[in-house]
Design an enzyme around this catalytic site. Structure first.
Site, PDB file in Angstrom:
ATOM      1  N   LYS A  82      -4.189  16.912  -2.438  1.00 30.00           N
ATOM      2  CA  LYS A  82      -3.934  15.712  -2.485  1.00 30.00           C
ATOM      3  C   LYS A  82      -4.476  14.512  -1.973  1.00 30.00           C
ATOM      4  CE  LYS A  82      -0.061  14.494  -0.052  1.00 30.00           C
ATOM      5  NZ  LYS A  82      -0.425  12.940   0.496  1.00 30.00           N
ATOM      6  N   ASN A  83      -4.631  14.381  -1.134  1.00 33.53           N
ATOM      7  CA  ASN A  83      -5.207  13.303  -0.595  1.00 33.53           C
ATOM      8  C   ASN A  83      -6.635  12.924  -0.900  1.00 33.53           C
ATOM      9  OD1 ASN A  83      -3.023  13.109   0.802  1.00 33.53           O
ATOM     10  ND2 ASN A  83      -4.205  13.361   2.818  1.00 33.53           N
TER      11      ASN A  83
ATOM     12  N   CYS B 286       5.994   8.726   3.864  1.00 39.02           N
ATOM     13  CA  CYS B 286       6.233   9.048   4.707  1.00 39.02           C
ATOM     14  C   CYS B 286       7.057   8.304   5.906  1.00 39.02           C
ATOM     15  CB  CYS B 286       5.559  10.032   5.133  1.00 39.02           C
ATOM     16  SG  CYS B 286       5.420  11.846   4.216  1.00 39.02           S
TER      17      CYS B 286
ATOM     18  N   ARG C  98       2.874   2.101  10.210  1.00 42.01           N
ATOM     19  CA  ARG C  98       1.556   2.558   8.875  1.00 42.01           C
ATOM     20  C   ARG C  98       1.551   1.039   7.834  1.00 42.01           C
ATOM     21  NH1 ARG C  98      -0.008   7.300   6.020  1.00 42.01           N
ATOM     22  NH2 ARG C  98       2.475   8.136   4.927  1.00 42.01           N
TER      23      ARG C  98
ATOM     24  N   ASP D  91      -2.878  15.966  10.211  1.00 38.26           N
ATOM     25  CA  ASP D  91      -1.456  15.788   8.725  1.00 38.26           C
ATOM     26  C   ASP D  91      -1.821  17.500   9.285  1.00 38.26           C
ATOM     27  OD1 ASP D  91      -1.418  13.719   7.627  1.00 38.26           O
ATOM     28  OD2 ASP D  91      -2.375  14.416   5.895  1.00 38.26           O
TER      29      ASP D  91
ATOM     30  N   ARG E 299       5.968  17.051  -2.868  1.00 37.53           N
ATOM     31  CA  ARG E 299       5.240  15.835  -3.357  1.00 37.53           C
ATOM     32  C   ARG E 299       3.435  16.603  -2.145  1.00 37.53           C
ATOM     33  NH1 ARG E 299       5.845  11.820   1.130  1.00 37.53           N
ATOM     34  NH2 ARG E 299       3.631  11.169   0.315  1.00 37.53           N
TER      35      ARG E 299
HETATM   36  C1  UD1 Z   1      -3.634   8.803   4.582  1.00 35.80           C
HETATM   37  C2  UD1 Z   1      -3.050  10.115   4.656  1.00 35.80           C
HETATM   38  C3  UD1 Z   1      -2.722  10.658   5.176  1.00 35.80           C
HETATM   39  C4  UD1 Z   1      -2.614  11.370   6.740  1.00 35.80           C
HETATM   40  C5  UD1 Z   1      -3.887   9.860   7.222  1.00 35.80           C
HETATM   41  C6  UD1 Z   1      -4.320  10.048   8.434  1.00 35.80           C
HETATM   42  C7  UD1 Z   1      -3.756   9.986   1.738  1.00 35.80           C
HETATM   43  C8  UD1 Z   1      -2.867   9.912   0.881  1.00 35.80           C
HETATM   44  N1  UD1 Z   1      -2.998  10.325   3.076  1.00 35.80           N
HETATM   45  O1  UD1 Z   1      -2.651   8.055   5.517  1.00 35.80           O
HETATM   46  O2  UD1 Z   1      -2.291  11.895   4.963  1.00 35.80           O
HETATM   47  O3  UD1 Z   1      -1.933  11.667   7.433  1.00 35.80           O
HETATM   48  O4  UD1 Z   1      -4.620   9.096   6.301  1.00 35.80           O
HETATM   49  O5  UD1 Z   1      -5.136  10.758   8.753  1.00 35.80           O
HETATM   50  O6  UD1 Z   1      -5.024  10.287   1.943  1.00 35.80           O
HETATM   51  N2  UD1 Z   1      -3.138   1.177  10.212  1.00 35.80           N
HETATM   52  C9  UD1 Z   1      -3.480   0.125  10.266  1.00 35.80           C
HETATM   53  N3  UD1 Z   1      -3.576  -0.677   9.637  1.00 35.80           N
HETATM   54  C10 UD1 Z   1      -3.875  -0.259   8.314  1.00 35.80           C
HETATM   55  C11 UD1 Z   1      -4.130   1.177   7.568  1.00 35.80           C
HETATM   56  C12 UD1 Z   1      -3.641   2.044   8.468  1.00 35.80           C
HETATM   57  O7  UD1 Z   1      -3.301  -0.153  11.269  1.00 35.80           O
HETATM   58  O8  UD1 Z   1      -4.047  -1.776   7.525  1.00 35.80           O
HETATM   59  C13 UD1 Z   1      -3.334   2.211  11.001  1.00 35.80           C
HETATM   60  C14 UD1 Z   1      -2.290   3.154  10.125  1.00 35.80           C
HETATM   61  O9  UD1 Z   1      -0.505   2.956  11.457  1.00 35.80           O
HETATM   62  C15 UD1 Z   1      -2.058   4.240  11.546  1.00 35.80           C
HETATM   63  C16 UD1 Z   1      -3.663   4.908  11.143  1.00 35.80           C
HETATM   64  O10 UD1 Z   1      -4.341   3.137  10.793  1.00 35.80           O
HETATM   65  O11 UD1 Z   1      -1.898   4.314  12.647  1.00 35.80           O
HETATM   66  C17 UD1 Z   1      -4.561   5.406  10.225  1.00 35.80           C
HETATM   67  O12 UD1 Z   1      -4.322   5.467   9.397  1.00 35.80           O
HETATM   68  P1  UD1 Z   1      -4.694   5.844   8.029  1.00 35.80           P
HETATM   69  O13 UD1 Z   1      -5.844   6.208   8.061  1.00 35.80           O
HETATM   70  O14 UD1 Z   1      -4.727   4.155   7.334  1.00 35.80           O
HETATM   71  O15 UD1 Z   1      -3.390   6.661   7.082  1.00 35.80           O
HETATM   72  P2  UD1 Z   1      -3.486   6.771   4.950  1.00 35.80           P
HETATM   73  O16 UD1 Z   1      -4.947   6.382   4.595  1.00 35.80           O
HETATM   74  O17 UD1 Z   1      -1.726   6.074   4.633  1.00 35.80           O
END
Ligand code: UD1
Length: 430
Positions: free
Chosen positions: A22-23, A126, A131, A316, A408
């Site tokens: 999915k990711n 989620c 986030r 995850d 999902r």
């Molecule tokens: C992706 C994955 C999700 C997984 C996560 C971490 C997909 C569709 N989803 O989510 O399944 O759990 O990686 O491996 O691929 N952060 C900030 N500011 C930002 C962006 C992120 O502070 O602008 C923080 C987030 O709050 C979190 C950390 O960075 O604490 C990591 O998040 P991130 O790697 O961005 O997660 P996703 O890409 O949303």
């Protein structure tokens, strides 16, 4: 809403197919916005998030079609989808469509890179912490986009196109790495992403973009170099197997005992998690076709884990591993370092008889002899599946409510587990 009913206590034996990730599928689909030619993706999983993203992309004007069934295909075979973004008719991603899935926010990168503008609702997804999207905004600003936030929307403009630059992320972010990499592919000049995410899904997207004509080096390392090009072309790319689905079923087998081959799984995508599972007493071997997971007789040994960006133990798989540790012979500690609110499964596991203490980001799990079936509630995607795993090992009947979370991210979960001897069924909402 549908429920899942499980009668626990059966070992899992046989084989089950691992779907496309999915990711990886989500950012790959979004990458279609970067080209006016057709992007064909193979091995795309049939999931609610994938369907939701097709609505969002269609709204931008992307033509989407799925291959009909081919000889030898069954319902477990991934789909081949064709995406054509020759005519982008709308650069707005509205709240109604974006709010249910965080990854849909990622369209902002390709849209501003190719069209010079994007208006994208702040995301939902989620409920696992706040986030924020600050890294995306700072990254796109570094490439020259003008960005403001107004009425719950992020407006990005780059009327003269994006310009390559150095982008240093303060913390590893999968989504922000995907987005800046896609945007930089069409920027003028070179972009260097520092402290980039190294997840296999980043590598998969980079390989697809390279096939489309992008100039990218270093994906899978901390530093990615992207030399912008004027346009990207069509390409055909298979989606990498789902390492989270792989780890989830491996943990299910470690918990129930048995012997299952995960067909199509790739061990190199989740070495840390497999090593951790070996530590619990599961036997894990690579076969010609996938990964074989076996545990017979001996109990589950407790192992401590700390979630980390790739190549560390994935957040995850944290909930699923916690389910396994509830039955360990002793005490284990799980520390969540990626998301601040990713322990919603703890209360539900406790309903099955688990003994877990939470202290901030650390869960201490005292293994118990038996779990007992109970009604439980799915709260987010990965938490939901941890309840299924626990239910498979619990005595008696467990019903998991609100299973739309599972749909999902897990393709045909009940069918796959039933193939291996689980007593599990979906009860459709009346
Ligand atoms: C992706 C994955 C999700 C997984 C996560 C971490 C997909 C569709 N989803 O989510 O399944 O759990 O990686 O491996 O691929 N952060 C900030 N500011 C930002 C962006 C992120 O502070 O602008 C923080 C987030 O709050 C979190 C950390 O960075 O604490 C990591 O998040 P991130 O790697 O961005 O997660 P996703 O890409 O949303």
């Amino acid at each position: 809403m549908d429920k899942i009913r499980i009668v626990g206590g059966h070992q899992l034996n046989g084989s089950l197919p691992i779907s496309g990730a999915k990711n990886a599928a989500l950012p790959l689909m979004i990458a279609s916005l970067l080209s006016d030619e057709t992007l064909t993706l193979e091995n795309v999983p049939r999931l609610r998030d994938v369907a939701q993203l097709t609505h969002i992309l269609s709204n931008h004007g992307v033509d989407y079609s799925v291959n009909g069934k081919r000889a030898g295909e069954d319902a477990m075979t991934g789909q081949t989808v064709h995406l054509n973004a020759a005519n982008i008719v709308d650069t707005t991603a509205p709240y109604e469509l974006v709010s249910t899935m965080r990854a849909s926010f990622w369209v902002i990168g390709p849209l501003v890179a190719r069209m010079g503008q994007a208006r994208v609702s702040l995301p939902g997804g989620c409920a696992i912490g706040t986030r924020p999207v600050d890294f995306f905004i700072d990254g796109l600003r570094a490439l020259g986009a003008e960005i403001d936030i107004e009425g719950g929307y992020v407006n990005a403009r780059a009327t003269k196109g994006l310009v390559g630059n150095r982008v240093h992320f303060p913390k590893v972010s999968v989504g922000a790495t995907h987005v800046v990499m896609m945007a930089a592919a069409l920027a003028r000049g070179e972009t260097v992403i520092e402290n980039a995410a190294r997840e296999p899904e980043i590598v998969d997207l980079a390989q697809c973009l390279i096939g489309m004509g992008a100039k990218i080096e270093g994906a899978g390392t901390e530093t990615i170099h992207i030399q912008g090009v004027d346009r990207l072309s069509g390409f055909t790319h298979p989606v990498v197997p789902d390492r989270i689905e792989t780890g989830t079923y491996a943990m299910a087998v470690a918990m129930t005992g048995g012997d299952v081959t995960l067909e199509g799984a790739r061990a190199d995508l989740l070495e840390n998690a497999l090593e951790t599972l070996r530590g619990t007493g599961a036997e894990i071997t690579e076969t010609n076709t996938g990964i074989r997971v076996k545990r017979n007789g001996s109990g589950i040994a407790p192992v401590d884990v700390v979630t980390e960006p790739f190549p560390g133990f994935p957040t995850d798989l944290q909930a699923q591993f916690m389910a396994l540790m509830t039955r360990a012979k002793g005490t284990s500690r799980i520390t969540e370092t990626i998301f601040e609110n990713r322990f919603m499964h703890v209360q539900e596991l406790a309903r099955l008889g688990a003994d877990i203490h939470l202290d901030g980001q650390v869960a201490t799990i005292n293994g118990v002899e038996t779990l007992n079936g109970a009604p439980v509630m799915a709260t987010d995607l990965r938490a939901s599946v941890s309840l299924v795993i626990a239910g498979l090992a619990a005595k008696g009947e467990t019903t998991v409510n609100r299973v739309y979370h599972l749909d999902r991210g897990f393709e045909r979960l009940e069918e796959k587990l039933r193939r291996c001897g689980a007593e599990i069924e979906r009860i459709a909402a009346s």
